[in-house]
Design a protein around this motif. Structure first.
Motif, PDB file in Angstrom:
ATOM      1  N   SER A  18      43.122  39.581  40.896  1.00 45.83           N
ATOM      2  CA  SER A  18      43.232  39.299  39.462  1.00 45.83           C
ATOM      3  C   SER A  18      44.616  39.741  39.009  1.00 45.83           C
ATOM      4  CB  SER A  18      42.151  40.029  38.690  1.00 45.83           C
ATOM      5  OG  SER A  18      40.883  39.495  39.036  1.00 45.83           O
ATOM      6  N   LYS A  58      39.364  31.831  26.242  1.00 45.55           N
ATOM      7  CA  LYS A  58      39.034  31.779  27.657  1.00 45.55           C
ATOM      8  C   LYS A  58      38.839  30.341  28.099  1.00 45.55           C
ATOM      9  CE  LYS A  58      35.965  33.922  31.027  1.00 45.55           C
ATOM     10  NZ  LYS A  58      34.770  34.756  31.256  1.00 45.55           N
ATOM     11  N   LYS A  59      39.350  30.064  29.304  1.00 46.69           N
ATOM     12  CA  LYS A  59      39.156  28.749  29.902  1.00 46.69           C
ATOM     13  C   LYS A  59      38.945  28.992  31.389  1.00 46.69           C
ATOM     14  CE  LYS A  59      41.701  25.186  28.503  1.00 46.69           C
ATOM     15  NZ  LYS A  59      42.800  24.216  28.340  1.00 46.69           N
ATOM     16  N   GLY A  60      37.679  28.959  31.807  1.00 50.29           N
ATOM     17  CA  GLY A  60      37.363  29.230  33.216  1.00 50.29           C
ATOM     18  C   GLY A  60      37.718  30.657  33.569  1.00 50.29           C
ATOM     19  N   ARG A  61      38.588  30.810  34.578  1.00 48.53           N
ATOM     20  CA  ARG A  61      38.986  32.151  35.025  1.00 48.53           C
ATOM     21  C   ARG A  61      40.207  32.679  34.268  1.00 48.53           C
ATOM     22  NH1 ARG A  61      41.234  31.653  39.126  1.00 48.53           N
ATOM     23  NH2 ARG A  61      41.200  29.413  39.543  1.00 48.53           N
ATOM     24  N   SER A  63      42.086  33.794  30.754  1.00 45.49           N
ATOM     25  CA  SER A  63      41.847  34.217  29.382  1.00 45.49           C
ATOM     26  C   SER A  63      43.142  34.771  28.802  1.00 45.49           C
ATOM     27  CB  SER A  63      40.734  35.267  29.307  1.00 45.49           C
ATOM     28  OG  SER A  63      41.085  36.417  30.057  1.00 45.49           O
ATOM     29  N   LYS A  78      41.536  35.793  36.550  1.00 41.34           N
ATOM     30  CA  LYS A  78      40.558  36.533  37.347  1.00 41.34           C
ATOM     31  C   LYS A  78      40.342  35.809  38.667  1.00 41.34           C
ATOM     32  CE  LYS A  78      35.833  38.317  37.049  1.00 41.34           C
ATOM     33  NZ  LYS A  78      34.590  38.339  36.238  1.00 41.34           N
ATOM     34  N   GLN A  81      43.387  31.773  42.539  1.00 43.87           N
ATOM     35  CA  GLN A  81      43.243  30.780  43.598  1.00 43.87           C
ATOM     36  C   GLN A  81      44.599  30.106  43.827  1.00 43.87           C
ATOM     37  OE1 GLN A  81      40.191  30.235  45.278  1.00 43.87           O
ATOM     38  NE2 GLN A  81      39.770  32.125  44.143  1.00 43.87           N
ATOM     39  N   ASP A  84      46.107  28.044  41.194  1.00 45.28           N
ATOM     40  CA  ASP A  84      46.638  28.696  39.991  1.00 45.28           C
ATOM     41  C   ASP A  84      48.152  28.870  40.077  1.00 45.28           C
ATOM     42  OD1 ASP A  84      43.793  30.933  39.923  1.00 45.28           O
ATOM     43  OD2 ASP A  84      44.071  29.002  38.888  1.00 45.28           O
TER      44      ASP A  84
END
Lengths: 114, 114
Positions: A18, A58-61, A63, A78, A81, A84
């Motif tokens: 994260s 927040k949008k998926g992982r 924020s 968070k 991946q 990202d």
């Protein structure tokens, strides 16, 4: 002209980590804050638009939080991946008359290793 | 819905020439903004048009100009090109010209000035 600073400039993390980065802007001259994600060879893509102190989006992982009194916003990812991996840009606007005139920070370049 | 389109995608010019870039916004969007992206200066605002009127202009010399047509399509023109004008030029559209509207970016035009 707004002084917008983003830190760090770049970040290398492992898949699953994260992470978070910062956007600083003048608190005395604030109306809204935009976050964009810009992947290589693609167009910048809007993530969030925030206006209120204490706002959290927040949008998926991903924020983001906003502190207009002290002039900063944090973006959190968070469980990073590889997809990202991108440059994350913030852009405050000083007032509504500024319309779509965004003053972008230099960006934080995130690289996620699988 | 089709996204923002920009033409041409790539362009090579020589110093002293002029160039015109075109942007077609998302259908129904009336605001078009232009940005210049260079490695040294990052993403910088050029100008914004809404309903054929220039609303805001960035800190660029008069060689940079633009216009918007009644169908919301926009063009930007750079006269007397300089080497430093080599950059990625992005346009973005939004439905309104308010500071909290997210903008949708096109793929950009890569201009190289020799």
């Amino acid at each position: 002209i707004l002084n917008v600073e983003q830190s760090p400039q770049s970040l290398h993390v492992q898949e699953g980590d994260s992470t978070n980065f910062t956007c600083s802007f003048p608190s005395s001259n604030f109306y809204a804050l935009h976050w964009y994600r810009w992947e290589t060879a693609k167009s910048p893509e809007a993530l969030f638009v925030m206006t209120l102190n204490g706002d959290e989006k927040k949008k998926g992982r991903i924020s983001a939080t906003l502190n207009t009194k002290e002039g900063y916003s944090y973006l959190y990812i968070k469980g990073s991946q590889p997809e990202d991996s991108a440059t994350y840009l913030c852009a405050p606007t000083p007032d509504n008359n500024a319309g779509n005139m965004l003053t972008f920070g230099g960006g934080t370049r995130l690289m996620v290793k699988p | 819905k089709a996204g923002v389109t920009q033409t041409p995608r790539y362009l090579i010019k020589t110093r002293g020439q002029q160039v015109t870039l075109s942007c077609s916004p998302i259908s129904g969007h009336r605001s078009v903004s232009w940005y210049q992206q260079t490695p040294g200066q990052g993403l910088q605002f050029l100008f914004e048009y809404f309903s054929e009127t220039q609303r805001n202009k960035g800190n660029f010399p008069g060689r940079f100009s633009g216009r918007q047509f009644s169908n919301s399509r926009s063009e930007m023109n750079v006269s007397t090109l300089e080497l430093g004008d080599s950059a990625l030029y992005l346009c973005a559209s939004s439905f309104l010209a308010t500071a909290y509207n997210e903008q949708f970016f096109g793929p950009g035009t890569r201009l190289t000035v020799l």
